[in-house]
Design an enzyme around this catalytic site. Sequence first.
Site, PDB file in Angstrom:
ATOM      1  N   VAL A 111       0.835  -1.207   0.000  1.00 18.61           N
ATOM      2  CA  VAL A 111       0.000   0.000   0.000  1.00 18.61           C
ATOM      3  C   VAL A 111       0.873   1.262   0.000  1.00 18.61           C
ATOM      4  O   VAL A 111       1.966   1.271   0.579  1.00 18.61           O
ATOM      5  CB  VAL A 111      -0.988  -0.009   1.190  1.00 18.61           C
ATOM      6  CG1 VAL A 111      -0.277   0.204   2.522  1.00 18.61           C
ATOM      7  CG2 VAL A 111      -2.092   1.000   0.995  1.00 18.61           C
ATOM      8  N   HIS A 112       0.403   2.297  -0.665  1.00 22.60           N
ATOM      9  CA  HIS A 112       1.110   3.574  -0.714  1.00 22.60           C
ATOM     10  C   HIS A 112       0.131   4.683  -1.058  1.00 22.60           C
ATOM     11  O   HIS A 112      -0.908   4.435  -1.649  1.00 22.60           O
ATOM     12  CB  HIS A 112       2.275   3.533  -1.707  1.00 22.60           C
ATOM     13  CG  HIS A 112       1.890   3.067  -3.078  1.00 22.60           C
ATOM     14  ND1 HIS A 112       1.658   1.739  -3.379  1.00 22.60           N
ATOM     15  CD2 HIS A 112       1.674   3.753  -4.220  1.00 22.60           C
ATOM     16  CE1 HIS A 112       1.322   1.631  -4.652  1.00 22.60           C
ATOM     17  NE2 HIS A 112       1.314   2.850  -5.186  1.00 22.60           N
ATOM     18  N   VAL A 113       0.477   5.896  -0.676  1.00 24.75           N
ATOM     19  CA  VAL A 113      -0.370   7.069  -0.891  1.00 24.75           C
ATOM     20  C   VAL A 113       0.243   7.915  -1.997  1.00 24.75           C
ATOM     21  O   VAL A 113       1.420   8.268  -1.931  1.00 24.75           O
ATOM     22  CB  VAL A 113      -0.477   7.920   0.395  1.00 24.75           C
ATOM     23  CG1 VAL A 113      -1.341   9.158   0.160  1.00 24.75           C
ATOM     24  CG2 VAL A 113      -0.997   7.096   1.556  1.00 24.75           C
TER      25      VAL A 113
END
Length: 180
Positions: A129-131
């Site tokens: 996951v990453h923003v």
Amino acid sequence: MANIFNIMDFLWAPWRSKYVADSSKSKREEKCIFCEFPEQNDDERNLIVYRSKYAYIILNRFPYNPSHVMIVPYRHISSVELLEDNEAQDIFRLIKITLAAIRKVYSPDGFNIGINIGRTAGAGIEAHVHVHIVPRWNGDANFMPVLSNTKVLPEDLETTYVKLKKAIEDIINNEDSLDH
């Protein structure tokens, strides 16, 4: 009978095919760049702009706009609900710092901030996951990608790296100013 495939009903983005092909290849190789890059300790080459305790800020190598960054937890997890509270707090702190730094250096008119969870939602690297933080300017969408299959970025990644790194370090050194 009307043609249901009228060209005006579609928005084509062929410049993204390289990104899709590259992300599919990295999945087949079963390596996670978000895990490997921090371990390599070559932040400039890997475009890691800043390291925090639980996450880091990295430039997107295939940016939608100048200073498109990602905030990535060190821990290899696939979704936001799997984050520990301290990881989530650190990521949100880095979002605040990143927004302040990009505003300081580039003065965008707005931002898109997003998390794509799963391939169907558009995650190129779905296992980690990453923003995404994408700065936006009035008129930043133009005819070049459509007519010439070209995305025009006014600055190279190395220059963006240096500018953002300095701005982030300045903000970190004066972090109390974010609260006012």
